[in-house]
Structures are given as C-alpha cells and as structure tokens.
Design an enzyme around this catalytic site. Structure first.
Site, PDB file in Angstrom:
ATOM      1  N   GLU A 207      -5.922  -0.477  -6.660  1.00  0.00           N
ATOM      2  CA  GLU A 207      -6.937   0.280  -5.927  1.00  0.00           C
ATOM      3  C   GLU A 207      -6.599   1.758  -6.022  1.00  0.00           C
ATOM      4  O   GLU A 207      -5.440   2.153  -5.874  1.00  0.00           O
ATOM      5  CB  GLU A 207      -6.970  -0.167  -4.456  1.00  0.00           C
ATOM      6  CG  GLU A 207      -7.458  -1.588  -4.265  1.00  0.00           C
ATOM      7  CD  GLU A 207      -6.768  -2.297  -3.103  1.00  0.00           C
ATOM      8  OE1 GLU A 207      -5.724  -1.799  -2.643  1.00  0.00           O
ATOM      9  OE2 GLU A 207      -7.277  -3.332  -2.677  1.00  0.00           O
TER      10      GLU A 207
ATOM     11  N   HIS B 217       0.816  -1.204   0.000  1.00  0.00           N
ATOM     12  CA  HIS B 217       0.000   0.000   0.000  1.00  0.00           C
ATOM     13  C   HIS B 217       0.853   1.258   0.000  1.00  0.00           C
ATOM     14  O   HIS B 217       1.999   1.251   0.452  1.00  0.00           O
ATOM     15  CB  HIS B 217      -0.901   0.024   1.242  1.00  0.00           C
ATOM     16  CG  HIS B 217      -2.207  -0.673   1.057  1.00  0.00           C
ATOM     17  ND1 HIS B 217      -3.421  -0.079   1.307  1.00  0.00           N
ATOM     18  CD2 HIS B 217      -2.489  -1.936   0.643  1.00  0.00           C
ATOM     19  CE1 HIS B 217      -4.398  -0.936   1.058  1.00  0.00           C
ATOM     20  NE2 HIS B 217      -3.857  -2.072   0.661  1.00  0.00           N
TER      21      HIS B 217
END
Length: 326
Positions: free
Chosen positions: A108, A39
């Site tokens: 994402e 992330h």
C-alpha cells in the site's frame, strides 16, 4: 474442518508493549491464532500508533507459547528487500518454535512511499511480488547460495544461515483473479479481507485446492452500543473505501479526506458494534460459507482489548465453537 477464530494485533492502534500484552491475553483467552498488521503509518491520525511489526512479533514469539503468529500482511517489495523478509521470517520461525506464517501482499502506498521509490501501477506491483516470492522461496529451500537477476530485484550470493526445522508457510493476499492465480501457484494459503467465494474459485483453479484461506473481520465490542459505534467511526471510517482505494492513498490526511462523508450509521451497518454475539456470528457466516478456514477479528480501539478478550472468552468463543465447529 470448521473455521478457526483469530485475534489481530493491529499495530496502527496500540504501542509495542501493549501489543505483546494483547496477544498474550489472546492466547490465554483461547484464540486459535493471531495475525499482525505491518504498517509504517496508521490509516488515520486518530489511531495514533505504528511500531515496527517484526520487532513486536519477535517479542510476542517469546512471550507466548502456543498461539500461531502471522503477518497480515508484509510487502516484500519496497520497504523491505525480499532477502531481508526471508531472513526475518526464518528467524521468527525459529524463535516461535514453528508457529509463524509469512503473509505477503503487493503493498500500500500509505506504508511503502517512505523509501522514495514512487508508487507503480498495480500490474507492476504484482510483477514485483512474484519476483520476491521466487527469491524468498529459493532462500527457504536452503540449497546453497541464491543469485537472482530480475526486472525489479537483484540478489547477490544470499543464504539463510539460521533456517528453521519447519519451513515457513507463505500466504498471499488476494483481491482479484490475477492475485489469486499467483497465490494458487506460489502460496501455501490464501489471504483476503472480503468473503468472496469467487476468490476461492480462482485460487482453487490455480492450484490452491485444499489450502487454508484466512480472512479478517473488524468489530467494535462495547457494552455501550453508542460508544462502540462512535469509536468505530472515529478509528475505522476508512474501512469501506475498498482495496483499490486503500492501496493508492499516500497518507492519513488522504484517508481522512476520502472518508469525511462516512456517517456513524454507515459504520454501524458495516461493522458489528456492541456486545451482541449473534451479530458477530452473522457477520462471520459469509466467510465460512465462502470456504474460509480461519477468520481473525479486529477489535477496534487499542485501549479496549482487555474487555474484548474477556467477552470473547466467556461469551463469543463458546458460541463460535458451536456455530463453526472448531
């Protein structure tokens, strides 16, 4: 074959040194494998972390000696160019002596928006993933220089100079028929976050029969059930939004807003909370029934890893081996 028990290095809830220490502890506790998120942002501001996963994995490869490592998952289309992903994966495979698997997905918005390229529709993201896969696979082949001209990526005379003896396996995250077809054709294993037998059927039909399937399950271990529920609500109330929502929201404030009406009892009903081994086995059983060969647990709470690992070693793991035959 049974279902192997995995550990998740969740980069959104712990700093880099702690993450390395956690995976060392997971290896010592007897976990079968470990996965790492990749992330740029945490899901919620309360989670408080997001170090560079590949740097952490390089350190983990040197600090451990047995446990397999895997990205769960990396997007090779926005923050990283496919040629760079291939180079990182090959290097990590060398450093880990063949213990690394490259888990890939279409990304994402939460993490990929930072490069300022906009956020295309899901079909376009899948097209980008397919192009990236062809580039990465060609570089892994090691047959001279790679040149590529595609709709989304160009490659100019790329070559990996440090290829591992053991080729890096590639896993692809799936959520529907289209992604399962891509995975069945181009991947060595399937990755999913829901225990859907239908996903496995799509995967099999596209060429995935007999290949491993890796899932993930969050839990909140604590000897104090109320504390476990409260922690899960604080840090994981976003979890039930679903992949289609999770892939689109742009940042932690959006996830906070989208999950503002999630109650503690909602989280308690969706995530095993407390120290009940049977509750974890019950939550894991649908994955085994759906044909998953590996399931990685996410212990919620970066500061709660040590007691979780000890409980896993003494209580969960013996029961898991008996229940799932590993």
């Amino acid at each position: 074959m049974g279902m192997q028990l995995g550990y998740t290095m969740m980069t959104e809830q712990a700093g880099p040194k702690d993450l390395v220490g956690h995976v060392v502890g997971a290896e010592e506790a007897g976990f079968d494998f470990a996965v790492s998120s990749d992330h740029y942002f945490p899901w919620l501001e309360e989670m408080g972390h997001s170090p560079h996963a590949w740097t952490v994995l390089g350190a983990a490869a040197q600090a451990t000696g047995r446990i397999p490592l895997m990205t769960y998952v990396t997007c090779p289309s926005f923050r990283y160019h496919p040629t760079v992903v291939a180079q990182k994966a090959a290097t990590l495979q060398v450093l880990s002596d063949g213990r690394f698997t490259l888990g890939l997905g279409s990304g994402e918005n939460l993490n990929e928006h930072v490069v300022g390229g906009g956020w295309p529709a899901a079909d376009v993201r899948q097209e980008m993933l397919v192009e990236a896969l062809h580039i990465i696979r060609d570089l892994f082949d090691g047959n001279g220089y790679t040149n590529f001209r595609g709709e989304h990526f160009d490659v100019e005379s790329a070559k990996l100079w440090d290829l591992p003896e053991q080729r890096v396996p590639i896993g692809i995250a799936v959520s529907g028929k289209q992604s399962c077809e891509i995975a069945g054709e181009l991947a060595d294993l399937m990755i999913a976050v829901e225990p859907s037998a239908e996903l496995g059927e799509y995967f099999d039909a596209a060429g995935g029969a007999g290949k491993p399937r890796v899932g993930q399950l969050p839990i909140s271990f604590d000897t104090d059930k109320a504390a476990a529920v409260a922690r899960a609500h604080t840090l994981f109330r976003w979890f039930g939004l679903g992949w289609k929502v999770n892939a689109e929201l742009p940042g932690p404030p959006a996830f906070d807003a989208a999950s503002q009406f999630v109650r503690e009892e909602d989280v308690d009903s969706a995530i095993p909370c407390g120290d009940d081994v049977d509750a974890v086995l019950e939550a894991a059983r649908p994955y085994a029934d759906a044909g998953f060969t590996h399931l990685a647990l996410v212990q919620i709470g970066g500061d709660q890893q040590a007691p979780f690992l000890e409980w896993s070693r003494t209580s969960l793991m013996p029961a898991w081996r008996e229940a799932f035959g590993t």
